[in-house]
Design an enzyme around this catalytic site. Sequence first.
Site, PDB file in Angstrom:
ATOM      1  N   CYS A 285      -2.189   7.057  13.074  1.00  0.00           N
ATOM      2  CA  CYS A 285      -1.776   5.632  13.461  1.00  0.00           C
ATOM      3  C   CYS A 285      -0.356   5.979  12.634  1.00  0.00           C
ATOM      4  CB  CYS A 285      -2.637   5.001  12.364  1.00  0.00           C
ATOM      5  SG  CYS A 285      -1.963   3.482  11.889  1.00  0.00           S
TER       6      CYS A 285
ATOM      7  N   CYS B  58       0.397   3.220  10.213  1.00  0.00           N
ATOM      8  CA  CYS B  58      -0.052   2.858   8.818  1.00  0.00           C
ATOM      9  C   CYS B  58       0.554   4.561   8.378  1.00  0.00           C
ATOM     10  CB  CYS B  58      -1.568   3.535   8.890  1.00  0.00           C
ATOM     11  SG  CYS B  58      -2.308   2.797   9.921  1.00  0.00           S
ATOM     12  N   ASP B  59       0.401   5.067   8.741  1.00  0.00           N
ATOM     13  CA  ASP B  59       1.575   6.141   7.781  1.00  0.00           C
ATOM     14  C   ASP B  59       2.532   7.024   7.853  1.00  0.00           C
ATOM     15  OD1 ASP B  59      -0.794   6.255   6.632  1.00  0.00           O
ATOM     16  OD2 ASP B  59      -1.871   7.918   7.954  1.00  0.00           O
TER      17      ASP B  59
END
Length: 308
Positions: A134, A137-138
């Site tokens: 993701c 997300c990261d």
Amino acid sequence: MSNEVRETIILGSGPSGLAAALYAGRANLNPLVITGNEFGGQINTTSEVENYPGFSGETGPELVEVMKAQAERFGAEIKLDYIEKVDLSQHPFKLSSHGTDYYTKSLIIAVGASYRKLGVPGEVELTGRGVSYCATCDGFFFRDRDIVVVGGGDSAMEEAIFLTKFARKVTVIHRRDELRAGPLLQKRAKKNEKIEFIWDTVVTKINGENAVTGLELKNVKTGEIWTHQTDGVFIAIGHIPNSDLFQGQLDIDEQGFVVTDKRLRTNVKGVWAAGEITDSVFRQAITSAGMGAAAAIEAERWLGEQEG
Ligand code: NAP
């Protein structure tokens, strides 16, 4: 074995399931959440969550713990169990785990989707330590690094383009010599100066002890094998909605997503689907939570109508 009939059962304990539990709890439905094998869903593997409004910098597990506690405060019961069989042809609906049958008047399906895995050594061990599924997300944690995206579809191109905001260089590794992604995303990715492509190549191993240090690669046409140094690898080779349980009972599209209308109703009255089991587009914790809340509102209204 109990013949108790619940007002509502929620399958899945990620953001959509726990948001549904909060709303159903506050509506006095005394919801039962059946968690599945992995409490918390995909977000539970995220190291820091910075894109969930009102929640900044804590970990995915912390987010789901807070959501769980909030739902419990309003009467939700959370049970660690895994449903192996559902019967939606009878009402109340019947759900069966290895040792227990559950009966419910309404059902909210929030069992999510699983990232398709490469299935190579190092992938599981280094997830959250340089292996990610993701970029939203990261990606932020890879500022000024050289990173890799694996895949050739729309998701891989979107991830690669997004990651150029942070990374020094993004190398896309694809197993063929042409992309599956649509022409627009292909064009954007190919003209981005920070993106390079390695064609006809598969990852055979992810290297690293505590963090990713590189990838073992193999050219599928020439057989050449080499090591590619990188700090991070984003795997974007598709998602698999966890819809097997409902095959033959609910409308499921060709990609495996449970089909719903705008109000998240499935083709069976009294059954809603929320989050990534039905969402092939947004796939964010916040959008899933919104869908969970909406499904619970719908379930409460529908149950009220049935009583009326
Ligand atoms: P996808 O279209 O199924 O693409 C998966 C990619 O990963 C393909 O390039 C595939 O290679 C590769 N792949 C699959 N298994 C692999 C493996 N084991 N090893 C190496 N590579 C592997 O999945 P997606 O990109 O997640 O997209 C899913 C759906 O959502 C699609 O319909 C897509 O159009 C849609 N979507 C749309 C957008 C958008 O329009 N903005 C954004 C994201 C997703 P091959 O090409 O060789 O099969």
